[in-house]
Design a protein around this motif. Sequence first.
Motif, short mmCIF file in Angstrom:
data_model
loop_
_atom_site.label_atom_id
_atom_site.label_comp_id
_atom_site.label_asym_id
_atom_site.label_seq_id
_atom_site.Cartn_x
_atom_site.Cartn_y
_atom_site.Cartn_z
N ARG A 31 -16.80 10.66 1.62
CA ARG A 31 -17.96 9.77 1.80
C ARG A 31 -17.50 8.33 1.92
NH1 ARG A 31 -20.40 6.44 -1.51
NH2 ARG A 31 -22.54 5.82 -1.10
N ALA A 52 -28.23 9.94 -0.13
CA ALA A 52 -28.45 10.20 1.30
C ALA A 52 -27.13 10.19 2.08
CB ALA A 52 -29.41 9.16 1.87
N LEU A 69 -16.10 7.69 5.29
CA LEU A 69 -17.15 7.54 6.31
C LEU A 69 -17.91 6.23 6.15
CD1 LEU A 69 -18.97 10.90 7.03
CD2 LEU A 69 -17.10 9.82 8.22
N GLY A 78 -22.07 -1.33 -5.28
CA GLY A 78 -22.90 -2.23 -4.48
C GLY A 78 -22.24 -2.45 -3.13
N MET A 85 -24.29 0.22 -6.31
CA MET A 85 -24.83 0.90 -7.48
C MET A 85 -24.53 0.07 -8.73
SD MET A 85 -23.99 4.72 -8.79
CE MET A 85 -24.61 5.47 -7.31
N TYR A 136 -18.46 3.42 9.02
CA TYR A 136 -19.72 2.88 9.53
C TYR A 136 -19.93 1.42 9.16
CZ TYR A 136 -20.98 7.28 11.43
OH TYR A 136 -20.97 8.39 12.19
N PHE A 175 -23.96 9.60 -10.35
CA PHE A 175 -22.86 9.77 -9.38
C PHE A 175 -21.93 10.91 -9.80
CE2 PHE A 175 -18.82 8.57 -7.30
CZ PHE A 175 -19.26 8.68 -5.99
N GLU A 224 -22.04 0.23 2.19
CA GLU A 224 -22.84 1.35 2.71
C GLU A 224 -24.24 1.38 2.16
OE1 GLU A 224 -20.68 3.16 -0.83
OE2 GLU A 224 -20.44 1.55 0.60
N THR A 225 -24.49 0.62 1.11
CA THR A 225 -25.85 0.57 0.58
C THR A 225 -26.54 -0.73 0.95
OG1 THR A 225 -25.02 -0.30 -1.51
CG2 THR A 225 -25.35 2.07 -1.39
N LYS A 267 -16.73 5.66 -6.59
CA LYS A 267 -18.17 5.41 -6.70
C LYS A 267 -18.53 4.10 -6.01
CE LYS A 267 -18.27 3.24 -11.29
NZ LYS A 267 -18.85 1.95 -10.95
N PRO A 268 -19.74 4.04 -5.45
CA PRO A 268 -20.15 2.80 -4.79
C PRO A 268 -20.27 1.68 -5.82
CG PRO A 268 -21.72 4.57 -4.41
CD PRO A 268 -20.78 5.06 -5.45
N ASP A 294 -28.49 2.42 8.52
CA ASP A 294 -28.56 3.55 7.60
C ASP A 294 -28.26 4.84 8.34
OD1 ASP A 294 -29.01 5.38 5.68
OD2 ASP A 294 -31.07 4.82 5.26
N TRP A 295 -26.96 5.18 8.41
CA TRP A 295 -26.55 6.34 9.18
C TRP A 295 -26.95 7.65 8.53
CZ3 TRP A 295 -22.86 9.20 6.43
CH2 TRP A 295 -22.18 8.52 5.43
N SER A 296 -27.44 7.58 7.28
CA SER A 296 -27.77 8.84 6.60
C SER A 296 -28.96 9.54 7.23
CB SER A 296 -28.03 8.59 5.12
OG SER A 296 -29.20 7.82 4.95
N LYS A 356 -25.25 13.36 3.80
CA LYS A 356 -24.92 13.30 5.22
C LYS A 356 -23.43 13.57 5.45
CE LYS A 356 -27.26 12.47 8.20
NZ LYS A 356 -27.98 13.40 9.11
N THR A 357 -22.63 13.05 4.55
CA THR A 357 -21.18 13.29 4.66
C THR A 357 -20.88 14.78 4.61
OG1 THR A 357 -20.70 11.20 3.56
CG2 THR A 357 -18.95 12.83 3.56
#
Lengths: 136, 79
Positions: free
Chosen positions: A118, B45, A121, A39, B1, A125, B11, A42-43, A36-37, A49-51, B49-50
């Motif tokens: 994810r 997002a 990736l 912070g 997050m 990025y 999540f 990627e955020t 999980k992210p 913002d490649w999304s 995208k992934t």
Amino acid sequence: EAKLRNWLYKVAASVCLKKHRSRNRPERELFLEDLKPAGGPETSPDIPDWSHSPVENLMNDELRARLARAVARLPHPYRLVFNLRDFEGFSTEETARILDLTPQAVKTRLHRARAFLRKELADYYAGGAGAGEVGG
Amino acid sequence: MSEHGDCRRFFELLSELMDGELDRATGERIRNHLGTCPECRACRATFAKTVEIFRTLAPEPVPPGFIERLKTRLKEAQG
């Protein structure tokens, strides 16, 4: 034809699992907590913002190779589910029948596989490797 | 997050949300959270995208002649 397709995948998956188990290597688990992210970069607003970029702009040979390596790094049980669901387009129920899993187990493995990819990736990025493409 | 409980729950359920597999009440709760949490929106997002990127990868073709050999073996097995 759909029945034949499902049956073929079930046979193929069974052969793959049998062959893989014969290697007698312990399977690596993916834990959501690690994926999980937090912070993470990627955020961050500092990272492009490649999304929102079209896939065709993101895709290049380097990224293709990176994607192939990322999928190869997925532990086998997760890779099987990911391949059936996101590459081959089987439903959760079909995937569960093919792999003799519960639908919930399919959902859990798929989610962890996607989260793992994810993260791969995002690191790619965030590292600036794709900055030229994502900015375009 | 953040470590906020809703972010964590979001999540955990992200794939099911994307695949339309959540019940209505849970989906509603998650969507409400998304409306107030920019970090989770960014997360969704990049997650989406992934999945999209991987879905565009062409599958590896089977070796030449594989389909014909398979059909032959199936006919043989059927007797």
